[in-house]
Motif scaffolding. Structure first.
Motif: not given
Length: 298
Positions: A90-95, A283-294
């Motif tokens: 499921d999304k997000p792949l990881a925190a 899923g990893l790429r999306v997590t990287e972008i979310l972390a950059a936004a955070e």
């Protein structure tokens, strides 16, 4: 394919379980949950077996479907991949980026298949609409950003914590991570295939958990996203559009179907052996972008 389900919450009961139980290419082999009594309830609901140990379930199946918060999902997904099991995630792949990378690397090292359930990418009507916009982006090389699209937006106004009827209101990880991490993956799963990978992120806080994001894409296009789980119920909904040479493409109301039907298409993608763009690497790429936004928010 023998598939085991890890997780017993509302998403497991309303989406994963019904799709796995009905899928003709799947034997729904069992359920594990962090609460044994909940695992027994879900197993009884779908006529399968409850497991008291996650590793025992993993050992008995060909693939695992995971309906857990991103932290425990990443840990169990990496363990299952190392054991040679295919993954329906499921999304997000990881925190965290570190945990997401561990899953992607485990998948690649073991040579197993992975699918991450970004709902709109597997919903039949929504996926067709997204592909139409992506095809328009590829259509010409006339100097416009993304071929034809100049800009886009993908706004998710969730009411998880403002609607007393929401089955997800008791979700601790959603309260901690907010709309950025819960509905942000949905926005990115639409914007990236149409406008290209994200190369720059800017972010600002809004009311409640709301965040406003601005993206630059490798095509040269820009986009925005408003993400929240605390919208007033009367204002809840999704708004997606792209603007460019063809005019304005607006995501149509009523195009998406039940989540369980979309999940069945994700099961199709895992069982037919054809690689899908929404895999652990995406899923990893999306997590990287979310972390950059955070990080931009702080």
């Amino acid at each position: 394919m023998r598939v085991g389900l890890l997780g017993t919450g509302p998403w497991a009961r309303f989406t994963h379980g019904p799709a796995l139980a009905a899928h003709p290419a799947v034997e729904f082999a069992g359920v594990w949950g962090r609460r044994p009594e909940a695992a027994a309830e879900v197993a009884k609901l779908f006529g399968t077996r409850a497991y008291g140990d996650a590793d025992a379930l993993i050992a008995d199946v060909d693939a695992v479907a995971i309906a857990l918060p991103p932290g425990p999902q990443a840990e169990l997904a990496a363990r299952a991949a190392h054991a040679g099991r295919h993954l329906l995630l499921d999304k997000p792949l990881a925190a965290t980026v570190e945990d997401a990378r561990a899953v992607a690397e485990a998948v690649e090292a073991a040579g197993v298949r992975s699918v991450v359930f970004f709902t709109l990418r597997f919903d039949e009507g929504s996926a067709r609409w997204i592909e139409t916009q992506a095809a328009a982006a590829r259509g010409t090389a006339d100097g416009h950003a993304a071929g034809n699209w100049f800009t886009g937006r993908a706004d998710w106004y969730g009411a998880v914590f403002s609607d007393d009827a929401s089955p997800f209101a008791d979700s601790p990880w959603r309260r901690e991570k907010g709309g950025l991490w819960d509905v942000g993956p949905h926005a990115l799963s639409v914007l990236i295939p149409v406008l290209g990978d994200v190369t720059e992120v800017r972010a600002a806080h809004g009311p409640g958990d709301a965040v406003h994001l601005t993206f630059r894409h490798d095509s040269g296009a820009s986009s925005t996203a408003l993400l929240t789980l605390t919208a007033p119920p009367a204002a809840a909904g999704v708004a997606i559009e792209f603007r460019g040479t063809p005019g304005v493409a607006v995501y149509p109301d009523g195009v998406s179907g039940p989540a369980a039907d979309a999940f069945a298409r994700a099961v199709d993608a895992l069982t037919d052996g054809t690689p899908h763009p929404c895999d652990a690497r995406f899923g990893l790429r999306v997590t990287e972008i979310l972390a950059a936004a955070e990080a931009a928010l702080t």
